[in-house]
Design a protein around this motif. Sequence first.
Motif, mmCIF file in Angstrom:
data_model
loop_
_atom_site.group_PDB
_atom_site.id
_atom_site.type_symbol
_atom_site.label_atom_id
_atom_site.label_comp_id
_atom_site.label_asym_id
_atom_site.label_seq_id
_atom_site.Cartn_x
_atom_site.Cartn_y
_atom_site.Cartn_z
ATOM 1 N N LEU A 15 0.695 -1.177 0.345
ATOM 2 C CA LEU A 15 -0.089 0.089 0.421
ATOM 3 C C LEU A 15 1.279 1.065 -0.017
ATOM 4 O O LEU A 15 1.742 0.892 0.557
ATOM 5 C CB LEU A 15 -0.875 -0.193 1.108
ATOM 6 N N ASN A 16 0.129 2.335 -0.408
ATOM 7 C CA ASN A 16 1.105 4.069 -0.742
ATOM 8 C C ASN A 16 1.572 4.145 1.123
ATOM 9 O O ASN A 16 0.517 4.411 1.678
ATOM 10 C CB ASN A 16 0.065 4.283 -1.977
ATOM 11 N N ALA A 17 2.361 4.794 1.105
ATOM 12 C CA ALA A 17 2.952 4.653 2.115
ATOM 13 C C ALA A 17 2.300 6.490 2.575
ATOM 14 O O ALA A 17 2.267 6.805 3.570
ATOM 15 C CB ALA A 17 3.981 5.349 2.815
ATOM 16 N N VAL A 18 2.331 7.066 1.497
ATOM 17 C CA VAL A 18 1.582 8.231 2.065
ATOM 18 C C VAL A 18 0.156 8.755 2.333
ATOM 19 O O VAL A 18 0.463 9.235 3.042
ATOM 20 C CB VAL A 18 2.031 9.740 0.449
ATOM 21 N N THR A 19 -0.685 8.130 1.466
ATOM 22 C CA THR A 19 -1.837 8.100 1.562
ATOM 23 C C THR A 19 -2.278 6.975 3.261
ATOM 24 O O THR A 19 -3.130 8.294 3.995
ATOM 25 C CB THR A 19 -2.364 7.506 0.444
ATOM 26 N N VAL A 20 -1.564 6.127 3.221
ATOM 27 C CA VAL A 20 -2.066 5.199 5.176
ATOM 28 C C VAL A 20 -1.546 7.137 6.065
ATOM 29 O O VAL A 20 -2.390 6.919 6.882
ATOM 30 C CB VAL A 20 -1.339 4.634 5.042
ATOM 31 N N THR A 21 -0.093 7.570 5.727
ATOM 32 C CA THR A 21 -0.249 8.470 7.003
ATOM 33 C C THR A 21 -0.720 9.601 6.869
ATOM 34 O O THR A 21 -1.191 10.255 8.049
ATOM 35 C CB THR A 21 1.832 8.705 7.136
ATOM 36 N N ARG A 22 -1.083 10.075 5.918
ATOM 37 C CA ARG A 22 -1.682 11.060 5.916
ATOM 38 C C ARG A 22 -3.300 10.737 6.749
ATOM 39 O O ARG A 22 -3.887 12.150 7.241
ATOM 40 C CB ARG A 22 -2.684 11.864 4.303
ATOM 41 N N GLU A 23 -3.766 10.076 6.053
ATOM 42 C CA GLU A 23 -4.620 9.709 6.765
ATOM 43 C C GLU A 23 -4.971 9.263 8.332
ATOM 44 O O GLU A 23 -5.560 9.753 9.182
ATOM 45 C CB GLU A 23 -6.017 8.152 5.952
ATOM 46 N N VAL A 24 -3.795 8.228 8.651
ATOM 47 C CA VAL A 24 -3.482 8.015 9.907
ATOM 48 C C VAL A 24 -3.576 9.474 10.791
ATOM 49 O O VAL A 24 -3.740 10.025 11.986
ATOM 50 C CB VAL A 24 -2.027 7.165 10.224
ATOM 51 N N LEU A 25 -2.815 10.662 10.273
ATOM 52 C CA LEU A 25 -2.474 11.934 10.610
ATOM 53 C C LEU A 25 -3.716 12.658 11.248
ATOM 54 O O LEU A 25 -3.803 13.336 11.878
ATOM 55 C CB LEU A 25 -1.786 12.801 10.359
ATOM 56 N N ARG A 26 -4.541 12.880 9.790
ATOM 57 C CA ARG A 26 -5.769 13.567 9.817
ATOM 58 C C ARG A 26 -6.938 12.853 11.195
ATOM 59 O O ARG A 26 -7.633 13.483 12.031
ATOM 60 C CB ARG A 26 -6.920 12.715 8.492
ATOM 61 N N THR A 27 -7.196 11.301 11.396
ATOM 62 C CA THR A 27 -7.607 11.052 12.126
ATOM 63 C C THR A 27 -7.042 10.595 13.513
ATOM 64 O O THR A 27 -7.817 11.554 14.489
ATOM 65 C CB THR A 27 -7.360 9.255 12.301
ATOM 66 N N VAL A 28 -5.669 11.579 13.676
ATOM 67 C CA VAL A 28 -5.506 12.007 14.934
ATOM 68 C C VAL A 28 -5.479 13.307 15.143
ATOM 69 O O VAL A 28 -5.929 14.305 15.991
ATOM 70 C CB VAL A 28 -3.436 11.980 14.602
ATOM 71 N N ASP A 29 -5.566 14.600 14.265
ATOM 72 C CA ASP A 29 -5.704 15.714 14.185
ATOM 73 C C ASP A 29 -7.650 15.369 14.618
ATOM 74 O O ASP A 29 -8.083 16.560 15.535
ATOM 75 C CB ASP A 29 -6.034 16.342 13.194
ATOM 76 N N GLU A 30 -8.343 15.271 14.357
ATOM 77 C CA GLU A 30 -9.698 14.809 14.690
ATOM 78 C C GLU A 30 -10.346 14.658 16.049
ATOM 79 O O GLU A 30 -11.445 14.918 16.647
ATOM 80 C CB GLU A 30 -10.514 14.042 13.881
ATOM 81 N N LEU A 31 -9.378 13.899 16.298
ATOM 82 C CA LEU A 31 -9.544 13.021 17.668
ATOM 83 C C LEU A 31 -8.684 14.580 19.133
ATOM 84 O O LEU A 31 -9.129 14.217 20.360
ATOM 85 C CB LEU A 31 -8.530 12.390 18.206
ATOM 86 N N LYS A 32 -8.300 15.640 18.272
ATOM 87 C CA LYS A 32 -7.579 16.077 19.842
ATOM 88 C C LYS A 32 -9.060 17.064 20.343
ATOM 89 O O LYS A 32 -9.694 17.482 19.135
ATOM 90 C CB LYS A 32 -6.612 17.365 18.343
#
Length: 702
Positions: free
Chosen positions: A318-335
């Motif tokens: 899988l594409n590391a770029v898209t996976v990390t972006r989604e993970v960091l977006r999820t973390v931002d939503e938890l703030k």
Amino acid sequence: MMSTHVGLSGRLAGLFIGSKLTPLILIGALLLGLFAVVVTPREEEPQIVVPMADVFLSFPGASAKVVEEQLTKPFERKISEIRGVEYVYSISRPSGVLIIVRFYVGEPMEQSLVDLYDKLMSNQDLFPPGAGTFLVKPRDINDVPIVTVTLSSDRYGDAQLHQFAEHVLEHVKKVPGTAGGFFAGGRPRELRIQIDPARMRAYGVTPLDMAGVIRGENLALPAGRFQSQNHEYVLETGRFIRSREDLEALVVGVRDGRPIYLRQVADVIDGPSDVTRYVWFGLGAGGNRDTGRTNDASRDTLHESPAVTVAVAKQRGLNAVTVTREVLRTVDELKGTIIPSDVRVTVTRDYGETADDKANELLWHLLVAVVAVVLFLGLTLGVRPAMVVSLAIPVTLSLTLFTSMLIGYTINRVTLFALIFSIGILVDDAIVVVENTYRHLTMRRRPHREASIYAVDEVGNPTILATFTVIAALLPMAFISGLMGPYMRPIPVNASIAMFFSLLVAFIVIPWFCQTCYRAGVVMKGVEQDDTTDGWTYRFYQRVLTPLLRHPLLAYGFLALVGLLLVASVSLFYTRSVTVKMLPFDNKSELQVVVDMSEGTTLEETARVTKAVTQYVRTIPEVRDYQAYVGTASPFNFNGLVRHYFLREGSHQADIQMNLLPKDQRSAQSHEIARIVRPAVQEIGRQFGANVKVVEVPPGPP
């Protein structure tokens, strides 16, 4: 009429020079290349299949010497019999052994694990009496976390940060494409029972009685089902212990017909576990200039705070770029919800961003190389011939990228380097075809179409021979063994594919395109129309070569000079005047400091030494932030995976993860920073009797 004696190259040119499919092939090739650039996963390094597995064998109560003789050596011999095993390492310790099994690079992971399990299962009779069973844990490059997020706070302790990290990991694991995840640091919640010997003697209760009751009560089993009023009900006996009250209410015995509760003989504490590790976060000297990767709570914070790091890996392919972006977006939503506003959130690893940056940087260099080649062709051949020849570059690169995607390669710095490396030789075939086509057109002996076909056929065999000679020189590099083999293999494979497609483009697309650019009266720059002996290139070579050809003494002297220069250049390797390396140092954004104390050192003493090292680390101008891990391993990279740094969990061991400023904000390379830091931290370690090392991420496989 055309002669029937036309070779393969001429037949290819004749088949496509007037076909309406040729422009469609051209457009289709460019679209396939665009599709490959968008869809192909991006990673920083090539994927290397190195089947590894850790075999844990337990032998409770046995000394390290007994474990080695009765458990380690017999199973080492058996495991080494497995086909495809390259290395077998072992670490014998009291009460057990860890056997590290590494297979040859490229061996199938699944079959290697099946063979390992089969060998262990079929030799269980080798277990000495009292030994436990075995546990096999496969290790793979996809176990390496591609993104880590560190939670730190001045208000909350490590126990509360651990709870936040559990919730964060639970949410980010729901992101599609994520694989393994873990967190380093913090103290988990536990129910701890502190027994009172005096009260236990008074009630006649033993610790074994209490352990048996707790083990039996912390259990829920199905007890059947019954139906009532058209509903079916499932019965369960027992229940799991969830709180301190549940534990205190357990009946651990009976005396004089009265139950004895656990709270009567012991105290139950609901809280964090004992301290077995320390993790803290701190900003470096460069952190004030780069707060973009943290939330507002980190601004102007210069001291160290307790921390917990959440690490997440991705699934294979899988594409590391898209996976990390989604993970960091999820973390931002938890703030502000799961993560309180006064908890500092710092992205301490983002391999997706680094992979994307390097891919974009190399794609930019690829574009620069293409433009440079086009400009050079324009200066030497003229505008129209340069346009014809330059057409071969994007078409060839597009087909190469698409084929590379089909093979399974990702877009990484090695695959893109292969394309940059081959840019200069991709246009050779097209230049030869264009120049010979122009020569036949200026001769005006045949019609335009027939002259183009004859021109291609005339140089076809030498061009094919030259192309496959280059491929033959590149392909042996694809058969390098060891870890460097699959790491470097994209270079010869992609370059060979590009050379082959450049040959097809020269025979199929270039003749068709010449019909549009080469009309009557077209002049090629640098080539005279009437007499080729009047050209400047002819005059230059005539002036240089004529004396050499006419005077044997000059010719032999020139050959001797060439031979002398060859010997002198080869001798540079033996005199060590030139540093020889497989790969140059890479400018990474992270460094690791490894602290090893003598075995038996307490956790607090190791933390004190690590604190002294971090006090120096925070003064380094290029350090953005750092995380210290004492008694637990830091999130590992591929180098740490191979070297098993994730097993560094002793109280005498510590890691410091240093995150450097982005490359555009510092002038020093990461290797230069490591050379400066290494003697300083080693001197600090010597003051405390510690062995301190600075570990760089290698530019290739470890």
